[in-house]
Design a protein around this motif. Structure first.
Motif, PDB file in Angstrom:
ATOM      1  N   PHE A 112     129.024 -21.599  14.454  1.00  0.00           N
ATOM      2  CA  PHE A 112     128.835 -22.512  15.573  1.00  0.00           C
ATOM      3  C   PHE A 112     130.038 -23.437  15.765  1.00  0.00           C
ATOM      4  O   PHE A 112     130.356 -23.794  16.908  1.00  0.00           O
ATOM      5  CB  PHE A 112     127.553 -23.336  15.372  1.00  0.00           C
ATOM      6  N   ILE A 113     130.693 -23.837  14.685  1.00  0.00           N
ATOM      7  CA  ILE A 113     131.911 -24.638  14.832  1.00  0.00           C
ATOM      8  C   ILE A 113     132.951 -23.855  15.631  1.00  0.00           C
ATOM      9  O   ILE A 113     133.574 -24.384  16.563  1.00  0.00           O
ATOM     10  CB  ILE A 113     132.485 -25.023  13.457  1.00  0.00           C
ATOM     11  N   CYS A 114     133.122 -22.590  15.283  1.00  0.00           N
ATOM     12  CA  CYS A 114     134.125 -21.766  15.956  1.00  0.00           C
ATOM     13  C   CYS A 114     133.763 -21.526  17.416  1.00  0.00           C
ATOM     14  O   CYS A 114     134.616 -21.611  18.302  1.00  0.00           O
ATOM     15  CB  CYS A 114     134.280 -20.434  15.233  1.00  0.00           C
ATOM     16  N   LEU A 115     132.488 -21.229  17.688  1.00  0.00           N
ATOM     17  CA  LEU A 115     132.064 -20.988  19.066  1.00  0.00           C
ATOM     18  C   LEU A 115     132.224 -22.241  19.913  1.00  0.00           C
ATOM     19  O   LEU A 115     132.624 -22.172  21.079  1.00  0.00           O
ATOM     20  CB  LEU A 115     130.603 -20.514  19.080  1.00  0.00           C
ATOM     21  N   VAL A 167     122.507 -28.139  11.745  1.00  0.00           N
ATOM     22  CA  VAL A 167     122.156 -27.461  10.490  1.00  0.00           C
ATOM     23  C   VAL A 167     121.298 -28.379   9.613  1.00  0.00           C
ATOM     24  O   VAL A 167     120.323 -27.943   8.991  1.00  0.00           O
ATOM     25  CB  VAL A 167     123.434 -27.028   9.736  1.00  0.00           C
ATOM     26  N   GLY A 168     121.644 -29.670   9.572  1.00  0.00           N
ATOM     27  CA  GLY A 168     120.871 -30.615   8.771  1.00  0.00           C
ATOM     28  C   GLY A 168     119.426 -30.704   9.219  1.00  0.00           C
ATOM     29  O   GLY A 168     118.502 -30.781   8.391  1.00  0.00           O
ATOM     30  N   LEU A 169     119.209 -30.678  10.536  1.00  0.00           N
ATOM     31  CA  LEU A 169     117.835 -30.744  11.047  1.00  0.00           C
ATOM     32  C   LEU A 169     117.038 -29.486  10.712  1.00  0.00           C
ATOM     33  O   LEU A 169     115.810 -29.541  10.598  1.00  0.00           O
ATOM     34  CB  LEU A 169     117.855 -30.972  12.557  1.00  0.00           C
ATOM     35  N   LEU A 170     117.716 -28.367  10.558  1.00  0.00           N
ATOM     36  CA  LEU A 170     117.010 -27.142  10.162  1.00  0.00           C
ATOM     37  C   LEU A 170     116.436 -27.250   8.755  1.00  0.00           C
ATOM     38  O   LEU A 170     115.425 -26.611   8.442  1.00  0.00           O
ATOM     39  CB  LEU A 170     117.953 -25.935  10.241  1.00  0.00           C
ATOM     40  N   THR A 171     117.065 -28.057   7.903  1.00  0.00           N
ATOM     41  CA  THR A 171     116.599 -28.171   6.523  1.00  0.00           C
ATOM     42  C   THR A 171     115.270 -28.920   6.418  1.00  0.00           C
ATOM     43  O   THR A 171     114.661 -28.923   5.350  1.00  0.00           O
ATOM     44  CB  THR A 171     117.647 -28.884   5.648  1.00  0.00           C
ATOM     45  N   CYS A 186     122.930 -15.644  12.022  1.00  0.00           N
ATOM     46  CA  CYS A 186     122.004 -16.749  11.776  1.00  0.00           C
ATOM     47  C   CYS A 186     122.099 -17.740  12.935  1.00  0.00           C
ATOM     48  O   CYS A 186     122.777 -18.766  12.850  1.00  0.00           O
ATOM     49  CB  CYS A 186     122.328 -17.425  10.443  1.00  0.00           C
ATOM     50  N   ASP A 187     121.422 -17.415  14.005  1.00  0.00           N
ATOM     51  CA  ASP A 187     121.508 -18.173  15.256  1.00  0.00           C
ATOM     52  C   ASP A 187     120.552 -19.363  15.210  1.00  0.00           C
ATOM     53  O   ASP A 187     119.429 -19.262  14.697  1.00  0.00           O
ATOM     54  CB  ASP A 187     121.163 -17.257  16.422  1.00  0.00           C
ATOM     55  N   HIS A 188     121.000 -20.483  15.771  1.00  0.00           N
ATOM     56  CA  HIS A 188     120.239 -21.730  15.691  1.00  0.00           C
ATOM     57  C   HIS A 188     118.867 -21.621  16.364  1.00  0.00           C
ATOM     58  O   HIS A 188     117.839 -21.954  15.756  1.00  0.00           O
ATOM     59  CB  HIS A 188     121.052 -22.862  16.325  1.00  0.00           C
ATOM     60  N   GLY A 189     118.840 -21.154  17.620  1.00  0.00           N
ATOM     61  CA  GLY A 189     117.578 -21.075  18.352  1.00  0.00           C
ATOM     62  C   GLY A 189     116.545 -20.192  17.680  1.00  0.00           C
ATOM     63  O   GLY A 189     115.406 -20.633  17.431  1.00  0.00           O
ATOM     64  N   PRO A 201     113.130 -32.063  17.180  1.00  0.00           N
ATOM     65  CA  PRO A 201     114.519 -32.510  16.937  1.00  0.00           C
ATOM     66  C   PRO A 201     115.530 -31.367  17.006  1.00  0.00           C
ATOM     67  O   PRO A 201     116.616 -31.529  17.571  1.00  0.00           O
ATOM     68  CB  PRO A 201     114.455 -33.129  15.541  1.00  0.00           C
ATOM     69  N   SER A 202     115.179 -30.219  16.453  1.00  0.00           N
ATOM     70  CA  SER A 202     116.089 -29.073  16.492  1.00  0.00           C
ATOM     71  C   SER A 202     116.247 -28.552  17.918  1.00  0.00           C
ATOM     72  O   SER A 202     117.345 -28.138  18.321  1.00  0.00           O
ATOM     73  CB  SER A 202     115.579 -27.954  15.579  1.00  0.00           C
ATOM     74  N   HIS A 203     115.161 -28.577  18.673  1.00  0.00           N
ATOM     75  CA  HIS A 203     115.242 -28.158  20.075  1.00  0.00           C
ATOM     76  C   HIS A 203     116.160 -29.087  20.871  1.00  0.00           C
ATOM     77  O   HIS A 203     116.963 -28.631  21.686  1.00  0.00           O
ATOM     78  CB  HIS A 203     113.845 -28.142  20.693  1.00  0.00           C
TER      79      HIS A 203
END
Length: 323
Positions: A112-115, A167-171, A186-189, A201-203
Motif C-alpha cells: 500500500f505504501i508503494c501504490l 494496518v494498525g486498525l486491522l490488528t 493481502c488487500d485492505h478491504g 474504523p477500518s472502513h
C-alpha cells in the motif's frame, strides 16, 4: 501496534488466525500463463527502472528537481513490483496460498505504501510541469532541489503514516469466521470485511486512503493540466505551444495509464465478474512500473541523449581496453 489495542481496553480478547488464505483468482483456464507473463513483466520492469535510476545518477545534467521526482518514481516502481510480484507468483503459480497473519499485514503495509506513492509521485511531477509552463523564467527559483526533496520526503511520510494507521486498525479486528481473502494480495478491504467486531474504523481509513490518495491525486493532476492548457492557449504561435506541450506528454501518458483502469474498476467494479476486477487491478499495478521507464526513455529527450552518451562512452572504453 499495541497503541491501537490498548486504547480499546485490556480485557478485550482478539481472535487472530494463524494464517490467511489468498484466494482471489479462481476458475480461469490456463491462468498459469498469466503468471508467467507477470514474471516477464517484473524482470523488464526491474531492468528498465534500474537503468533509469542509473542514468540519472551518472549524468550530472539530469540532477534537476524534475528528475529527482523521476528517480523517486523509478525507485517506487522497483519497490512496488518487488514487494508484490514475487509473493504473487509464490501464492498462485506455486500454489502457496497460506500466509501467516503478521506476514500478511507486513505484505499489505509495503504494497500500500508503494501504490500510494505511485499516485502521489504523479502529483509531484504534475506540479513540476505546472511551474515549468506557467513560470518558465522563474522555474529554477520556485522549484529547487531542496523544495523537490522536501516534497518527496513529505509524500513518503504521509503514505507511511496513513498506511501504518490502516494496518494498525486491522490488528483490533477479530477473525472468528472466514480467513479467505478474495484478492490477489493481502488487500485492505477484503481483510477488514472478514472482521467479526466493529469494522467502522477500518472502513473509514480505507475510504480516506481511496479518496485522498486516488481521487485527490487525480483531481489535482486534472486541475494542473487545465491551468497548463489555459497558459498554452495564450502562447502566440502554434509551434511554441506544441514545443511546450511536448514536455508534458510523458507525464500525461503515465497519468492515463495509471488512473483510467482504476477509475473503470472502481466505477464498474460491482457489475463485473470478480476475476475481471482482480485481473484488471493486478495488470494496472504490475504493468505500470514496466511502462514508466519505457515512456520516459522514448518521450524524454534528455534521458535518450544521456543513454546514448553513456553507451558511447562504454563502447569507447571497451575498444580502448581491447587495444
Amino acid at each position: 501496534m499495541e497503541f491501537f489495542n490498548s486504547a480499546l481496553g485490556k480485557n478485550i480478547t482478539f481472535v487472530r488466525p494463524a494464517y490467511f488464505i489468498i484466494n482471489g483468482i479462481v476458475g480461469i483456464p490456463n491462468v498459469k500463463y498469466y503468471y508467467v507473463f507477470l514474471l516477464f513483466v517484473y524482470i523488464v520492469s526491474l531492468l528498465g527502472n534500474t537503468a533509469v535510476m542509473t542514468v540519472i545518477i551518472l549524468d550530472h545534467n539530469l540532477r534537476t528537481p524534475k528528475y529527482i521526482a523521476v528517480f523517486n518514481l523509478a525507485f517506487v516502481d522497483v519497490f512496488a513490483n518487488s514487494a508484490l510480484v514475487p509473493k504473487f507468483l509464490d501464492i498462485f503459480l506455486f500454489n502457496h496460498p497460506y500466509i501467516p497473519y503478521n506476514d500478511c499485514l507486513a505484505f499489505l503495509f509495503f504494497c500500500f505504501i508503494c501504490l500510494a506513492m505511485q499516485a502521489l509521485n504523479l502529483v509531484a511531477l504534475s506540479y513540476d510541469r505546472l511551474m515549468a509552463i506557467l513560470f518558465p523564467l522563474h522555474y529554477h527559483v520556485k522549484v529547487t532541489h531542496r523544495f523537490m526533496l522536501s516534497l518527496i520526503v513529505f509524500l513518503w511520510l504521509f503514505a507511511i503514516t496513513v498506511t501504518l494507521t490502516a494496518v494498525g486498525l486491522l490488528t483490533r479486528l477479530s477473525f472468528c469466521a472466514s480467513v479467505v481473502i478474495k484478492s490477489y494480495f493481502c488487500d485492505h478491504g477484503p481483510i477488514y470485511r472478514l472482521g467479526c467486531n466493529d469494522i467502522t474504523p477500518s472502513h473509514v481509513i480505507g475510504s480516506v486512503l481511496a479518496n485522498v490518495v486516488l481521487w485527490f491525486s487525480l483531481v489535482f493532476v486534472l486541475a494542473t493540466y487545465c491551468a497548463i492548457a489555459f497558459a498554452l492557449s495564450k502562447i502566440s504561435t502554434a509551434q511554441e505551444r506544441v514545443k511546450a506541450f511536448k514536455t508534458c506528454t510523458a507525464h500525461l501518458s503515465l497519468v492515463a495509464i495509471y488512473f483510467l483502469p482504476l477509475i473503470f474498476v472502481y466505477r464498474f467494479g460491482g457489475t463485473v465478474h470478480p476475476n475481471i476486477r482482480i485481473l484488471s487491478l493486478s495488470l494496472t499495478t504490475i504493468i505500470l512500473p514496466m511502462l514508466n521507464p519505457i515512456i520516459y526513455v522514448l518521450q524524454t529527450k534528455e534521458i535518450r541523449n544521456s543513454l546514448r552518451k553513456l553507451l558511447k562512452i562504454r563502447g569507447q572504453s571497451k575498444i580502448s581496453a581491447k587495444k
